[in-house]
Design an enzyme around this catalytic site. Sequence first.
Site, PDB file in Angstrom:
ATOM      1  N   SER A   1       0.845  -1.201   0.000  1.00 40.73           N
ATOM      2  CA  SER A   1       0.000   0.000   0.000  1.00 40.73           C
ATOM      3  C   SER A   1       0.876   1.245   0.000  1.00 40.73           C
ATOM      4  O   SER A   1       1.992   1.229   0.544  1.00 40.73           O
ATOM      5  CB  SER A   1      -0.880   0.027   1.257  1.00 40.73           C
ATOM      6  OG  SER A   1      -1.496   1.289   1.397  1.00 40.73           O
TER       7      SER A   1
ATOM      8  N   TYR B   1      -1.909  -1.028  10.104  1.00 47.27           N
ATOM      9  CA  TYR B   1      -2.024  -1.361   8.673  1.00 47.27           C
ATOM     10  C   TYR B   1      -0.735  -0.963   7.941  1.00 47.27           C
ATOM     11  O   TYR B   1      -0.152  -1.764   7.196  1.00 47.27           O
ATOM     12  CB  TYR B   1      -3.232  -0.626   8.100  1.00 47.27           C
ATOM     13  CG  TYR B   1      -3.442  -0.801   6.614  1.00 47.27           C
ATOM     14  CD1 TYR B   1      -4.087  -1.929   6.119  1.00 47.27           C
ATOM     15  CD2 TYR B   1      -3.013   0.165   5.704  1.00 47.27           C
ATOM     16  CE1 TYR B   1      -4.289  -2.089   4.753  1.00 47.27           C
ATOM     17  CE2 TYR B   1      -3.218   0.022   4.348  1.00 47.27           C
ATOM     18  CZ  TYR B   1      -3.861  -1.107   3.870  1.00 47.27           C
ATOM     19  OH  TYR B   1      -4.066  -1.265   2.525  1.00 47.27           O
ATOM     20  N   ALA B   2      -0.283   0.283   8.158  1.00 48.41           N
ATOM     21  CA  ALA B   2       0.916   0.778   7.464  1.00 48.41           C
ATOM     22  C   ALA B   2       2.127  -0.071   7.824  1.00 48.41           C
ATOM     23  O   ALA B   2       2.966  -0.391   6.973  1.00 48.41           O
ATOM     24  CB  ALA B   2       1.162   2.241   7.817  1.00 48.41           C
TER      25      ALA B   2
ATOM     26  N   LYS C   1       2.116  -3.285   5.917  1.00 47.32           N
ATOM     27  CA  LYS C   1       2.455  -3.117   4.499  1.00 47.32           C
ATOM     28  C   LYS C   1       3.944  -2.830   4.310  1.00 47.32           C
ATOM     29  O   LYS C   1       4.550  -3.261   3.324  1.00 47.32           O
ATOM     30  CB  LYS C   1       1.600  -2.007   3.883  1.00 47.32           C
ATOM     31  CG  LYS C   1       0.098  -2.329   3.864  1.00 47.32           C
ATOM     32  CD  LYS C   1      -0.198  -3.603   3.090  1.00 47.32           C
ATOM     33  CE  LYS C   1      -1.691  -3.849   2.920  1.00 47.32           C
ATOM     34  NZ  LYS C   1      -1.989  -5.049   2.138  1.00 47.32           N
TER      35      LYS C   1
ATOM     36  N   ILE D   1      -7.920   3.447  -3.789  1.00 49.93           N
ATOM     37  CA  ILE D   1      -8.740   2.751  -4.788  1.00 49.93           C
ATOM     38  C   ILE D   1     -10.127   2.569  -4.186  1.00 49.93           C
ATOM     39  O   ILE D   1     -10.256   2.110  -3.042  1.00 49.93           O
ATOM     40  CB  ILE D   1      -8.162   1.345  -5.114  1.00 49.93           C
ATOM     41  CG1 ILE D   1      -6.649   1.415  -5.410  1.00 49.93           C
ATOM     42  CG2 ILE D   1      -8.914   0.708  -6.276  1.00 49.93           C
ATOM     43  CD1 ILE D   1      -6.268   2.226  -6.611  1.00 49.93           C
TER      44      ILE D   1
HETATM   45  N1  LIG Z   1      -8.508   0.030  -1.677  1.00 51.14           N
HETATM   46  C1  LIG Z   1      -7.395   0.729  -1.489  1.00 51.14           C
HETATM   47  O1  LIG Z   1      -7.390   1.967  -1.510  1.00 51.14           O
HETATM   48  C2  LIG Z   1      -6.103   0.014  -1.226  1.00 51.14           C
HETATM   49  C3  LIG Z   1      -4.941   0.778  -1.218  1.00 51.14           C
HETATM   50  C4  LIG Z   1      -3.733   0.154  -0.987  1.00 51.14           C
HETATM   51  C5  LIG Z   1      -3.682  -1.205  -0.771  1.00 51.14           C
HETATM   52  N2  LIG Z   1      -4.826  -1.930  -0.791  1.00 51.14           N
HETATM   53  C6  LIG Z   1      -4.695  -3.378  -0.569  1.00 51.14           C
HETATM   54  O2  LIG Z   1      -5.293  -4.073  -1.642  1.00 51.14           O
HETATM   55  C7  LIG Z   1      -5.722  -5.357  -1.195  1.00 51.14           C
HETATM   56  C8  LIG Z   1      -7.161  -5.578  -1.617  1.00 51.14           C
HETATM   57  O3  LIG Z   1      -7.957  -4.599  -0.966  1.00 51.14           O
HETATM   58  P1  LIG Z   1      -9.338  -4.068  -1.548  1.00 51.14           P
HETATM   59  O4  LIG Z   1      -9.282  -2.596  -1.516  1.00 51.14           O
HETATM   60  O5  LIG Z   1      -9.652  -4.774  -2.802  1.00 51.14           O
HETATM   61  O6  LIG Z   1     -10.294  -4.496  -0.341  1.00 51.14           O
HETATM   62  P2  LIG Z   1     -11.619  -5.377  -0.308  1.00 51.14           P
HETATM   63  O7  LIG Z   1     -12.072  -5.288   1.106  1.00 51.14           O
HETATM   64  O8  LIG Z   1     -12.512  -4.983  -1.402  1.00 51.14           O
HETATM   65  O9  LIG Z   1     -11.059  -6.852  -0.591  1.00 51.14           O
HETATM   66  C9  LIG Z   1     -10.280  -7.546   0.352  1.00 51.14           C
HETATM   67  C10 LIG Z   1     -10.684  -9.007   0.310  1.00 51.14           C
HETATM   68  O10 LIG Z   1      -9.841  -9.727   1.217  1.00 51.14           O
HETATM   69  C11 LIG Z   1     -10.651 -10.716   1.829  1.00 51.14           C
HETATM   70  N3  LIG Z   1     -10.066 -11.181   3.078  1.00 51.14           N
HETATM   71  C12 LIG Z   1      -9.983 -10.507   4.250  1.00 51.14           C
HETATM   72  N4  LIG Z   1      -9.422 -11.304   5.175  1.00 51.14           N
HETATM   73  C13 LIG Z   1      -9.155 -12.483   4.568  1.00 51.14           C
HETATM   74  C14 LIG Z   1      -8.567 -13.699   5.022  1.00 51.14           C
HETATM   75  N5  LIG Z   1      -8.163 -13.861   6.282  1.00 51.14           N
HETATM   76  N6  LIG Z   1      -8.434 -14.699   4.135  1.00 51.14           N
HETATM   77  C15 LIG Z   1      -8.848 -14.569   2.856  1.00 51.14           C
HETATM   78  N7  LIG Z   1      -9.423 -13.451   2.385  1.00 51.14           N
HETATM   79  C16 LIG Z   1      -9.554 -12.412   3.243  1.00 51.14           C
HETATM   80  C17 LIG Z   1     -11.980 -10.029   2.041  1.00 51.14           C
HETATM   81  O11 LIG Z   1     -13.023 -10.985   2.254  1.00 51.14           O
HETATM   82  C18 LIG Z   1     -12.129  -9.254   0.752  1.00 51.14           C
HETATM   83  O12 LIG Z   1     -12.811 -10.004  -0.238  1.00 51.14           O
HETATM   84  C19 LIG Z   1      -5.513  -5.375   0.318  1.00 51.14           C
HETATM   85  O13 LIG Z   1      -4.322  -6.058   0.619  1.00 51.14           O
HETATM   86  C20 LIG Z   1      -5.390  -3.910   0.651  1.00 51.14           C
HETATM   87  O14 LIG Z   1      -4.632  -3.698   1.838  1.00 51.14           O
HETATM   88  C21 LIG Z   1      -6.038  -1.364  -1.010  1.00 51.14           C
END
Ligand SMILES: NC(=O)c1ccc[n+]([C@@H]2O[C@H](COP(=O)([O-])OP(=O)(O)OC[C@H]3O[C@@H](n4cnc5c(N)ncnc54)[C@H](O)[C@@H]3O)[C@@H](O)[C@H]2O)c1
Length: 264
Positions: free
Chosen positions: A146, A159-160, A163, A192
Amino acid sequence: MHEELSRDFSLEGRIAVVTGAASGIGRETARVLAQAGARVVVADLDAQGLAETVALVVGGQAQARVTDMADRAAVDALADAVVAEFGRLDVWINAAGILKNTPILEVAEPDLDRLLAVNLKGVFFGCAAAGRVMRERGGSIINVSSAGADTTPPGVSVYAMTKAAVNSLTRSAAKEFGPFQVRVNAVAPGWIDTPMVTYRFRTAAGEIDAAAREAVVRQCAQASPMGRTGTPRDIALAMLYLASDASRFVTGQVLRPNGGAVMP
Ligand SMILES: NC(=O)c1ccc[n+]([C@@H]2O[C@H](COP(=O)([O-])OP(=O)(O)OC[C@H]3O[C@@H](n4cnc5c(N)ncnc54)[C@H](O)[C@@H]3O)[C@@H](O)[C@H]2O)c1
């Protein structure tokens, strides 16, 4: 497109695992990898969301497997099941993750433990399971990090921290797995629009506070020289590059699709 270049970006005949694929970035990544020709195994805790993802993958080139990434035995079983069924594993994407906004002084230990279990141990388990299997014939592992690992905004310390650790693990794994032609990279998205980032705008009545959400989105968009936030597809296309042979000499790197919002 020239045939040679199409081949570099193609995932035809490849087997890919995408975790966290029931939603957001993982879901779109599964769609894009399948569009590039891969057979995709989508893993998540959320069975319903996985079924929706499978339905969205063009040509039905996806198979769902409910898996808790915080459970090492389950993650190992996922890797073994893929190899048992398809005879190979080429791409593994650790996209499962959770976010909780809490100031340091208010972080409860169970929340701390769960964030570490999913975002940190889960990615470690995924790297280890994929690396063990990919040693045989090479492959590409992609960890979802992230922008928060670099910007460390207040209120998301745990969280940070997870990551930042994912970035470190990515480099260690790239060094240990490189001799087996297994590449390991991270993708660090900026803001996102997915359920992960919208949860905190949910009111007591269960609705999204659109004005509060809009204010944060505007602020994030302004941080980018491009003046916008990202979409799951912006990130999935970065994943495609790292998953495919187009990035065959790239390993141990953190790719930052964030519209230029963070340039460490
Ligand atoms: N959305 C953003 O702005 C953003 C920014 C930077 C990084 N990210 C990273 O991107 C990745 C995806 O995030 P997203 O935004 O699509 O979020 P999201 O919540 O839409 O999707 C995350 C998915 O992970 C699943 N999950 C959670 N715990 C789990 C576990 N123990 N086992 C299996 N699955 C599990 C959830 O059920 C969910 O479907 C994450 O790692 C997040 O930290 C997101």
